[in-house]
Design a protein around this motif. Sequence first.
Motif, PDB file in Angstrom:
ATOM      1  N   SER A  14     -32.853  37.582  48.808  1.00 30.45           N
ATOM      2  CA  SER A  14     -32.398  38.563  49.802  1.00 30.45           C
ATOM      3  C   SER A  14     -31.814  37.896  51.042  1.00 30.45           C
ATOM      4  CB  SER A  14     -33.547  39.497  50.199  1.00 30.45           C
ATOM      5  OG  SER A  14     -34.580  38.784  50.865  1.00 30.45           O
ATOM      6  N   ILE A  15     -32.062  36.580  51.203  1.00 29.70           N
ATOM      7  CA  ILE A  15     -31.491  35.875  52.346  1.00 29.70           C
ATOM      8  C   ILE A  15     -29.962  35.858  52.285  1.00 29.70           C
ATOM      9  CG2 ILE A  15     -31.502  33.579  51.288  1.00 29.70           C
ATOM     10  CD1 ILE A  15     -32.408  32.468  53.985  1.00 29.70           C
ATOM     11  N   GLU A  16     -29.398  36.060  51.096  1.00 31.85           N
ATOM     12  CA  GLU A  16     -27.950  36.043  50.924  1.00 31.85           C
ATOM     13  C   GLU A  16     -27.308  37.415  51.151  1.00 31.85           C
ATOM     14  OE1 GLU A  16     -26.258  33.569  47.906  1.00 31.85           O
ATOM     15  OE2 GLU A  16     -28.229  32.889  47.238  1.00 31.85           O
ATOM     16  N   LEU A  17     -28.122  38.426  51.423  1.00 34.22           N
ATOM     17  CA  LEU A  17     -27.600  39.779  51.593  1.00 34.22           C
ATOM     18  C   LEU A  17     -27.272  40.073  53.046  1.00 34.22           C
ATOM     19  CD1 LEU A  17     -30.094  41.817  49.351  1.00 34.22           C
ATOM     20  CD2 LEU A  17     -28.015  40.595  48.649  1.00 34.22           C
ATOM     21  N   THR A  18     -26.306  40.966  53.258  1.00 36.89           N
ATOM     22  CA  THR A  18     -26.073  41.491  54.599  1.00 36.89           C
ATOM     23  C   THR A  18     -27.204  42.463  54.928  1.00 36.89           C
ATOM     24  OG1 THR A  18     -24.798  43.393  53.807  1.00 36.89           O
ATOM     25  CG2 THR A  18     -23.578  41.335  54.221  1.00 36.89           C
ATOM     26  N   GLU A  19     -27.328  42.867  56.173  1.00 37.34           N
ATOM     27  CA  GLU A  19     -28.407  43.781  56.559  1.00 37.34           C
ATOM     28  C   GLU A  19     -28.341  45.111  55.816  1.00 37.34           C
ATOM     29  OE1 GLU A  19     -31.968  44.594  58.084  1.00 37.34           O
ATOM     30  OE2 GLU A  19     -30.886  42.691  58.230  1.00 37.34           O
ATOM     31  N   PRO A  20     -27.147  45.758  55.692  1.00 36.55           N
ATOM     32  CA  PRO A  20     -27.090  47.003  54.906  1.00 36.55           C
ATOM     33  C   PRO A  20     -27.474  46.778  53.438  1.00 36.55           C
ATOM     34  CG  PRO A  20     -25.168  46.837  56.322  1.00 36.55           C
ATOM     35  CD  PRO A  20     -25.861  45.511  56.382  1.00 36.55           C
ATOM     36  N   GLU A  21     -27.047  45.659  52.869  1.00 37.58           N
ATOM     37  CA  GLU A  21     -27.399  45.356  51.482  1.00 37.58           C
ATOM     38  C   GLU A  21     -28.893  45.135  51.344  1.00 37.58           C
ATOM     39  OE1 GLU A  21     -23.140  43.103  50.532  1.00 37.58           O
ATOM     40  OE2 GLU A  21     -24.985  41.944  50.836  1.00 37.58           O
ATOM     41  N   PHE A  22     -29.471  44.438  52.298  1.00 37.28           N
ATOM     42  CA  PHE A  22     -30.915  44.197  52.289  1.00 37.28           C
ATOM     43  C   PHE A  22     -31.678  45.522  52.295  1.00 37.28           C
ATOM     44  CE2 PHE A  22     -34.939  43.782  54.539  1.00 37.28           C
ATOM     45  CZ  PHE A  22     -35.531  42.700  53.908  1.00 37.28           C
ATOM     46  N   GLU A  23     -31.279  46.445  53.162  1.00 38.77           N
ATOM     47  CA  GLU A  23     -31.962  47.739  53.247  1.00 38.77           C
ATOM     48  C   GLU A  23     -31.799  48.538  51.969  1.00 38.77           C
ATOM     49  OE1 GLU A  23     -34.039  49.334  55.446  1.00 38.77           O
ATOM     50  OE2 GLU A  23     -34.210  47.266  56.142  1.00 38.77           O
ATOM     51  N   LEU A 115     -25.766  46.713  44.079  1.00 40.90           N
ATOM     52  CA  LEU A 115     -25.677  45.349  44.598  1.00 40.90           C
ATOM     53  C   LEU A 115     -24.696  44.519  43.776  1.00 40.90           C
ATOM     54  CD1 LEU A 115     -29.464  44.675  45.275  1.00 40.90           C
ATOM     55  CD2 LEU A 115     -27.674  44.883  47.011  1.00 40.90           C
ATOM     56  N   PHE A 116     -24.752  44.686  42.475  1.00 40.22           N
ATOM     57  CA  PHE A 116     -23.854  43.953  41.588  1.00 40.22           C
ATOM     58  C   PHE A 116     -22.389  44.281  41.883  1.00 40.22           C
ATOM     59  CE2 PHE A 116     -21.624  43.943  37.391  1.00 40.22           C
ATOM     60  CZ  PHE A 116     -21.585  42.571  37.203  1.00 40.22           C
ATOM     61  N   GLU A 117     -22.126  45.515  42.204  1.00 39.51           N
ATOM     62  CA  GLU A 117     -20.750  45.959  42.433  1.00 39.51           C
ATOM     63  C   GLU A 117     -20.273  45.748  43.866  1.00 39.51           C
ATOM     64  OE1 GLU A 117     -21.039  50.003  41.257  1.00 39.51           O
ATOM     65  OE2 GLU A 117     -21.092  49.561  39.099  1.00 39.51           O
ATOM     66  N   ASN A 118     -21.202  45.531  44.820  1.00 33.63           N
ATOM     67  CA  ASN A 118     -20.807  45.509  46.228  1.00 33.63           C
ATOM     68  C   ASN A 118     -21.174  44.250  46.994  1.00 33.63           C
ATOM     69  OD1 ASN A 118     -19.805  48.453  46.907  1.00 33.63           O
ATOM     70  ND2 ASN A 118     -21.587  48.688  45.577  1.00 33.63           N
ATOM     71  N   SER A 119     -22.096  43.449  46.488  1.00 34.29           N
ATOM     72  CA  SER A 119     -22.609  42.315  47.270  1.00 34.29           C
ATOM     73  C   SER A 119     -22.141  40.978  46.715  1.00 34.29           C
ATOM     74  CB  SER A 119     -24.144  42.345  47.304  1.00 34.29           C
ATOM     75  OG  SER A 119     -24.646  41.184  47.917  1.00 34.29           O
TER      76      SER A 119
END
Length: 222
Positions: A14-23, A115-119
């Motif tokens: 999750s460290i690789e995610l943006t804040e919206p992606e994390f949420e 996540l697969f489609e957007n992150s």
Amino acid sequence: MIAAEQFRRIAFWSIELTEPEFERARRGTIERAFRQGSYICHRGDRLDTWIGVVEGLLKLGTISETGKDVTLAGLRAGGWFGEGSVLKDEPRQYDLAVLRDTRLAMMNRATFLWLFENSVGFNRFLVRQLNERLGQFIALVEYDRTLNATARLARSIAWLFNPVLYPQGDNYLEISQEEIGLLSGISRPAANEALKALEARGLIKLERMGIAIQDLSGLLRQ
């Protein structure tokens, strides 16, 4: 719903995610507890979740056509698995057994696919994860056919300390000789002899409740 701090602890990727992606990831994930001896799923079951091991120990395996119990992988705390089945939207191709009381983080398929489609960060992680798993299962075919019991056990232990699959793990794992034997596909007496041989070679140190790794690369060379 899992608290943000807890989710960061159990989902190293999750460290690789943006804040919206994390949420989005956090809100789509729940925790569940399973008792020792139970099964998460059997081969042919549908399980529309991506799974992380919060604590405990699992055995991923199957039964051959001749009735042989085949271990494919052991899964310890920190590991995430099942992305292939979720991506392909297919039944599980393995049995998933609980070797000790275990807690799992389970992400629903809709969140995983979002996540697969957007992150970008999530996809970078998936590429590394899938590549490492491929190497693991290629090695499994090789050492199941060519290596003796001690070497098979050495490789099985080494995969539980793989730095890509378990980047937050240390060099110690609480595990019994019976559990190691189950993960390696050998009997408990054979596992006991193999562990003593590996300790004599300076590759591991046997502790009262588990094992400590002394030479990870050495285990992989057995």
